[in-house]
Write an enzyme that holds these catalytic residues in place. Structure first.
Site, PDB file in Angstrom:
ATOM      1  N   ASP A   1       0.744  -1.604   0.124  1.00  0.00           N
ATOM      2  CA  ASP A   1       0.367   0.042  -0.037  1.00  0.00           C
ATOM      3  C   ASP A   1       0.639   1.029  -0.014  1.00  0.00           C
ATOM      4  O   ASP A   1       2.161   1.207   0.350  1.00  0.00           O
ATOM      5  CB  ASP A   1      -0.597   0.178   0.660  1.00  0.00           C
ATOM      6  CG  ASP A   1      -1.919   1.645   1.222  1.00  0.00           C
ATOM      7  OD1 ASP A   1      -2.429   1.573  -0.082  1.00  0.00           O
ATOM      8  OD2 ASP A   1      -2.509   1.418   2.344  1.00  0.00           O
TER       9      ASP A   1
ATOM     10  N   ASP B   1      -0.231   5.088   1.067  1.00  0.00           N
ATOM     11  CA  ASP B   1      -0.579   5.967   2.348  1.00  0.00           C
ATOM     12  C   ASP B   1      -0.487   5.392   3.368  1.00  0.00           C
ATOM     13  O   ASP B   1      -1.064   4.007   3.469  1.00  0.00           O
ATOM     14  CB  ASP B   1      -1.319   7.332   1.812  1.00  0.00           C
ATOM     15  CG  ASP B   1      -1.196   8.012   0.710  1.00  0.00           C
ATOM     16  OD1 ASP B   1      -0.121   8.042   0.666  1.00  0.00           O
ATOM     17  OD2 ASP B   1      -2.538   8.191   0.491  1.00  0.00           O
TER      18      ASP B   1
ATOM     19  N   ASP C   1      -1.816  -0.991   5.823  1.00  0.00           N
ATOM     20  CA  ASP C   1      -2.713  -0.471   6.573  1.00  0.00           C
ATOM     21  C   ASP C   1      -4.208  -0.842   7.405  1.00  0.00           C
ATOM     22  O   ASP C   1      -4.763  -0.092   7.848  1.00  0.00           O
ATOM     23  CB  ASP C   1      -2.628   1.158   7.500  1.00  0.00           C
ATOM     24  CG  ASP C   1      -2.985   2.417   6.609  1.00  0.00           C
ATOM     25  OD1 ASP C   1      -3.143   1.816   5.021  1.00  0.00           O
ATOM     26  OD2 ASP C   1      -3.951   2.681   6.578  1.00  0.00           O
TER      27      ASP C   1
END
Length: 307
Positions: free
Chosen positions: A25, A27, A253
């Protein structure tokens, strides 16, 4: 799998052991931006971080990202035409020489027909070529110095999150320094880094450039899941690297990449912003992730050699 793909896989697979494919991922994983803008990164420190300063830093990044997107990567023209990856319209690209092509005068519009799909494919090819050259051809030295300063300020504010994430990528890649001080991945590198971001494709590529990730993430390894979902992107990646020696691990996240990894029975490493977590940067190491690989795929010599 076609012959070209088979040949490419042959160059990546050796007798030395498995090839680890890290599916990242962006960000709040490889970089911090959203959590700077909304204050959640600073708030996780319970008052020891200046929330307003984090927001200011995030807004400066936003400004640079949008400017470079619009000035050099056609974002004003293609903002409403997001594709999941740059090669998605390759079948419409006739290979025309674009060195003197007038992108501002070709009457490009929403690609609902083959002609405009070809024009969008031209833009994607140009974006890919510019991405591989890096920022230096487009940014003057003063602006580059400003970006370097912003990177360093951000890295200091985030306790080296950016440089630690980059160091992780570097440890998993064979990097050669060239005579001009730039870095390049050796073709013999046994690990592959792929980005699957929930953001739009063009801004995500620009983020890779600005946050110094382009050395490790080639343009063909950057995917945008905003329209198709992360599971579909993960399936495409699995299909691309369709060989028993490839092992996949997703790192992020969010719930969506977690669910997608579970659906494909890949290990998943959950990034945690909390300061006392080991699953953040700095903290997460290739050695830690090797345990996740081993839990799903079993141990290998490559795992035991990770430091």
């Amino acid at each position: 799998m076609n012959n070209d793909t088979s040949k490419k896989l042959g160059t990546l697979v050796s007798d030395d052991g498995p090839v680890n494919v890290y599916v990242w991922d962006m960000d709040e994983t490889l970089i911090l931006l959203r959590s700077l803008l909304n204050g959640t990164y600073a708030e996780s420190f319970n008052g020891s971080k200046d929330v307003k300063r984090g927001v200011e830093i995030g807004r400066m990044w936003e400004k640079h990202i949008l400017k470079i997107c619009d000035d050099f990567f056609f974002y004003e023209q293609v903002e409403e035409c997001n594709e999941p990856f740059l090669d998605s319209l390759r079948q419409y690209d006739d290979g025309k020489d674009l060195s003197r092509y007038e992108f501002k005068q070709d009457d490009f519009s929403t690609p609902t027909d083959d002609l405009n799909k070809r024009k969008l494919a031209y833009r994607h090819r140009a974006v890919a070529e510019r991405y591989e050259k890096g920022l230096c051809p487009f940014i003057d030295s003063e602006s580059m110095s400003g970006l370097d300063e912003l990177y360093n300020v951000t890295d200091e504010y985030t306790d080296r999150w950016l440089s630690s994430a980059r160091a992780f990528l570097e440890q998993c890649s064979c990097v050669e320094e060239s005579s001009d001080g730039t870095s390049a991945i050796e073709q013999s590198s046994q690990d592959i880094h792929i980005l699957v971001t929930s953001g739009a494709l063009i801004p995500s590529l620009v983020k890779c450039l600005l946050f110094r990730l382009d050395t490790f993430l080639r343009h063909e390894n950057v995917y945008s899941s905003i329209d198709v979902g992360k599971l579909q992107c993960f399936k495409w990646i699995k299909e691309r690297f369709n060989h028993p020696k490839f092992r996949f691990c997703a790192i992020g996240d969010g719930w969506e990449e977690c669910a997608a990894a579970q659906a494909l029975q890949w290990p998943f490493v959950k990034i945690d912003l909390q300061p006392d977590s080991s699953h953040r940067f700095p903290g997460l190491t290739p050695k830690t992730v090797s345990y996740y690989f081993a839990a799903v795929y079993g141990n290998s010599d490559a795992d035991s050699s990770k430091e």
